[in-house]
Design an enzyme around this catalytic site. Structure first.
Site, mmCIF file in Angstrom:
data_model
loop_
_atom_site.group_PDB
_atom_site.id
_atom_site.type_symbol
_atom_site.label_atom_id
_atom_site.label_comp_id
_atom_site.label_asym_id
_atom_site.label_seq_id
_atom_site.Cartn_x
_atom_site.Cartn_y
_atom_site.Cartn_z
ATOM 1 N N ASP A 32 0.866 -1.183 0.000
ATOM 2 C CA ASP A 32 0.000 0.000 0.000
ATOM 3 C C ASP A 32 0.903 1.235 0.000
ATOM 4 O OD1 ASP A 32 -3.269 0.233 1.004
ATOM 5 O OD2 ASP A 32 -2.076 2.077 0.927
ATOM 6 N N ILE A 33 0.317 2.367 -0.334
ATOM 7 C CA ILE A 33 1.054 3.637 -0.300
ATOM 8 C C ILE A 33 1.218 4.124 1.140
ATOM 9 C CG2 ILE A 33 -0.985 5.120 -0.534
ATOM 10 C CD1 ILE A 33 0.570 6.849 -2.513
ATOM 11 N N ASP A 49 4.064 3.132 -3.749
ATOM 12 C CA ASP A 49 3.095 3.958 -4.471
ATOM 13 C C ASP A 49 2.942 3.339 -5.859
ATOM 14 O OD1 ASP A 49 1.713 5.815 -5.896
ATOM 15 O OD2 ASP A 49 2.927 7.534 -5.264
ATOM 16 N N LEU A 50 1.744 2.900 -6.183
ATOM 17 C CA LEU A 50 1.526 2.207 -7.462
ATOM 18 C C LEU A 50 1.738 3.134 -8.663
ATOM 19 C CD1 LEU A 50 -1.650 0.103 -6.515
ATOM 20 C CD2 LEU A 50 0.715 -0.712 -6.626
ATOM 21 N N GLY A 70 -5.867 -1.699 -4.574
ATOM 22 C CA GLY A 70 -5.381 -0.347 -4.233
ATOM 23 C C GLY A 70 -5.903 0.681 -5.219
ATOM 24 N N SER A 109 -16.091 -2.214 -9.844
ATOM 25 C CA SER A 109 -17.151 -1.648 -9.004
ATOM 26 C C SER A 109 -18.474 -1.622 -9.748
ATOM 27 C CB SER A 109 -16.755 -0.221 -8.614
ATOM 28 O OG SER A 109 -17.868 0.463 -8.071
ATOM 29 N N HIS A 111 -20.084 0.828 -10.021
ATOM 30 C CA HIS A 111 -20.173 2.144 -10.669
ATOM 31 C C HIS A 111 -19.683 2.131 -12.119
ATOM 32 C CE1 HIS A 111 -21.893 3.734 -7.124
ATOM 33 N NE2 HIS A 111 -20.950 3.116 -6.412
ATOM 34 N N TYR A 134 -14.634 8.042 -11.222
ATOM 35 C CA TYR A 134 -14.261 6.812 -10.508
ATOM 36 C C TYR A 134 -14.730 5.581 -11.300
ATOM 37 C CZ TYR A 134 -14.892 3.077 -7.033
ATOM 38 O OH TYR A 134 -14.889 1.870 -6.375
HETATM 39 P P1 NAI Z 1 -9.808 1.834 1.001
HETATM 40 O O1 NAI Z 1 -9.628 3.284 0.723
HETATM 41 O O2 NAI Z 1 -10.025 1.418 2.417
HETATM 42 O O3 NAI Z 1 -8.557 1.023 0.417
HETATM 43 C C1 NAI Z 1 -7.899 1.428 -0.756
HETATM 44 C C2 NAI Z 1 -6.406 1.428 -0.491
HETATM 45 O O4 NAI Z 1 -5.710 1.777 -1.689
HETATM 46 C C3 NAI Z 1 -5.986 2.479 0.567
HETATM 47 O O5 NAI Z 1 -5.350 1.844 1.656
HETATM 48 C C4 NAI Z 1 -5.061 3.409 -0.177
HETATM 49 O O6 NAI Z 1 -3.959 3.873 0.605
HETATM 50 C C5 NAI Z 1 -4.584 2.526 -1.334
HETATM 51 N N1 NAI Z 1 -4.089 3.340 -2.464
HETATM 52 C C6 NAI Z 1 -4.715 4.390 -3.060
HETATM 53 N N2 NAI Z 1 -3.912 4.941 -3.990
HETATM 54 C C7 NAI Z 1 -2.769 4.206 -4.000
HETATM 55 C C8 NAI Z 1 -1.552 4.276 -4.732
HETATM 56 N N3 NAI Z 1 -1.331 5.242 -5.639
HETATM 57 N N4 NAI Z 1 -0.586 3.372 -4.469
HETATM 58 C C9 NAI Z 1 -0.779 2.403 -3.535
HETATM 59 N N5 NAI Z 1 -1.894 2.285 -2.805
HETATM 60 C C10 NAI Z 1 -2.877 3.175 -3.030
HETATM 61 O O7 NAI Z 1 -11.015 1.343 0.076
HETATM 62 P P2 NAI Z 1 -11.794 -0.046 0.104
HETATM 63 O O8 NAI Z 1 -13.200 0.239 0.410
HETATM 64 O O9 NAI Z 1 -11.050 -1.046 0.880
HETATM 65 O O10 NAI Z 1 -11.740 -0.458 -1.453
HETATM 66 C C11 NAI Z 1 -10.766 -1.337 -1.958
HETATM 67 C C12 NAI Z 1 -10.991 -1.514 -3.457
HETATM 68 O O11 NAI Z 1 -12.276 -2.093 -3.691
HETATM 69 C C13 NAI Z 1 -10.958 -0.219 -4.242
HETATM 70 O O12 NAI Z 1 -10.300 -0.454 -5.486
HETATM 71 C C14 NAI Z 1 -12.406 0.117 -4.470
HETATM 72 O O13 NAI Z 1 -12.604 0.885 -5.638
HETATM 73 C C15 NAI Z 1 -13.003 -1.274 -4.602
HETATM 74 N N6 NAI Z 1 -14.432 -1.306 -4.242
HETATM 75 C C16 NAI Z 1 -14.811 -1.206 -2.928
HETATM 76 C C17 NAI Z 1 -16.149 -1.276 -2.592
HETATM 77 C C18 NAI Z 1 -16.615 -1.275 -1.162
HETATM 78 O O14 NAI Z 1 -17.800 -1.563 -0.914
HETATM 79 N N7 NAI Z 1 -15.752 -0.964 -0.189
HETATM 80 C C19 NAI Z 1 -17.201 -1.390 -3.634
HETATM 81 C C20 NAI Z 1 -16.674 -1.431 -4.979
HETATM 82 C C21 NAI Z 1 -15.344 -1.419 -5.255
HETATM 83 C C1 15L Z 2 -17.935 1.622 -4.460
HETATM 84 O O1 15L Z 2 -17.389 1.406 -5.535
HETATM 85 C C2 15L Z 2 -17.221 2.300 -3.343
HETATM 86 O O2 15L Z 2 -15.850 1.935 -3.323
HETATM 87 C C3 15L Z 2 -17.829 2.047 -1.989
HETATM 88 O O3 15L Z 2 -17.313 3.010 -1.092
HETATM 89 C C4 15L Z 2 -19.355 2.135 -2.023
HETATM 90 O O4 15L Z 2 -19.751 3.439 -2.310
HETATM 91 C C5 15L Z 2 -19.879 1.193 -3.077
HETATM 92 O O5 15L Z 2 -19.269 1.385 -4.336
HETATM 93 C C6 15L Z 2 -21.394 1.305 -3.253
HETATM 94 O O6 15L Z 2 -21.881 1.526 -4.352
HETATM 95 O O7 15L Z 2 -22.095 1.116 -2.239
#
Ligand code: NAI
Ligand code: 15L
Length: 266
Positions: A32-33, A49-50, A70, A109, A111, A134
């Site tokens: 992670d970053i 950092d990706l 990430g 996602s 979205h 996004y």
């Molecule tokens: P989160 O924000 O908790 O985790 C994302 C991680 O990616 C963070 O720890 C952040 O530091 C890291 N990151 C961001 N930019 C970066 C970079 N340039 N280099 C390295 N690391 C980087 O978000 P969450 O909710 O855990 O989501 C994880 C993945 O799942 C995301 O790709 C998100 O779009 C996807 N997702 C999540 C959903 C949900 O319900 N939580 C729904 C749909 C998709």
């Molecule tokens: C996503 O893609 C987002 O990462 C998450 O935070 C939620 O908003 C989710 O979709 C959603 O649609 O509920």
């Protein structure tokens, strides 16, 4: 010997949970970053950092599969999305090609298809209709996964995740919810099963779902959790502020900043 997998976004919510669950079966490296609060005992965590291709190239050596979570997980400026979601994802796929990684499991996602109406049931073949910058970046992720599967034989498994939380908290989640364990089951299918390129929906066993998940079922997905078990009057109604949000699958991601003409949208 355990397969070596790399999880990006491992200091984040879903990446951290997946790390814990998948470490029981695979040798997992988290990256992670930012630093993680979690204890990565008996396993490895690398700050990266990706956006930095050279570093991504370094950390993807001798990896069997990448679980790419990430990214910025919500709407943001196009510049931020371009760098952290699009460029970063390109770096992951390109480094995977150079290092002969076999599979990439991509956190897509709902979205990606946010501008489809809720009355329509979608399968994996439906048109992409992103609702935000996004969502657009996740379309890019799915498309680069398709390209790298067909052209370079890196197997691609894109999970269009709905809403991953411990339990549904809002009425929309009765359609979109996936439990962390069901998500881990899908990711594990992406790592362990035979396929070329797949798009599946990241949802639990929800009878109000807008998505036909036959592609996931075909690969053996058996969701154990059921959103309806949590249906009660206390669920928030975040979308009820807007008729637009209630009409389209992406909800408030669609209605925020909406200046379109609803009747012109098929
Ligand atoms: P989160 O924000 O908790 O985790 C994302 C991680 O990616 C963070 O720890 C952040 O530091 C890291 N990151 C961001 N930019 C970066 C970079 N340039 N280099 C390295 N690391 C980087 O978000 P969450 O909710 O855990 O989501 C994880 C993945 O799942 C995301 O790709 C998100 O779009 C996807 N997702 C999540 C959903 C949900 O319900 N939580 C729904 C749909 C998709
Ligand atoms: C996503 O893609 C987002 O990462 C998450 O935070 C939620 O908003 C989710 O979709 C959603 O649609 O509920």
């Amino acid at each position: 010997m355990k397969k070596k997998i790399l999880i990006t976004g491992a200091a984040g919510n879903l990446g951290g949970r997946l790390f814990n669950i998948l470490s029981k079966k695979y040798f997992v490296i988290g990256t992670d970053i930012k630093r993680s609060n979690q204890n990565f005992k008996n396993s490895k965590f690398i700050l990266c950092d990706l956006k930095n291709y050279k570093k991504v190239l370094k950390i993807t050596k001798k990896i069997y599969a990448i679980v790419h979570f990430g990214s910025i997980p919500v709407e943001d400026t196009f510049k931020n999305i371009l760098n952290n979601n699009i460029l970063a994802t390109y770096n992951v796929f390109e480094a995977a090609r150079i290092n002969k990684v076999k599979k990439i499991i991509f956190a897509s996602s709902n979205h990606v298809v946010g501008f489809h109406k809720r009355i329509i049931n979608l399968d994996e073949k439906c048109m992409q209709r992103p609702d935000t910058n996004y969502g657009l970046s996740k379309c890019f992720g799915e498309n680069i996964a398709r390209l790298y599967a067909d052209k370079f034989n890196i197997k691609g498994f894109c999970i269009r995740i709905g809403s991953c939380l411990d339990r549904p908290t809002d009425r929309r989640h009765l359609s979109t919810w996936i439990s962390p364990n069901d998500l881990a089951q899908l990711v594990d299918i992406g790592i362990s099963k035979k396929y070329h390129f797949e798009i599946v929906y990241g949802i639990s066993n929800n009878n109000r779902s807008w998505w036909n998940n036959k592609a996931a079922f075909k690969l053996g997905y058996k969701p154990k959790d059921y959103a309806e078990n949590y249906s009660n009057k206390n669920l928030s109604r975040n979308e009820h502020v807007s008729k637009i949000a209630l009409k389209f699958q992406g909800g408030v991601f669609v209605s925020n900043g909406f200046k379109g003409i609803v009747t012109d949208i098929e």
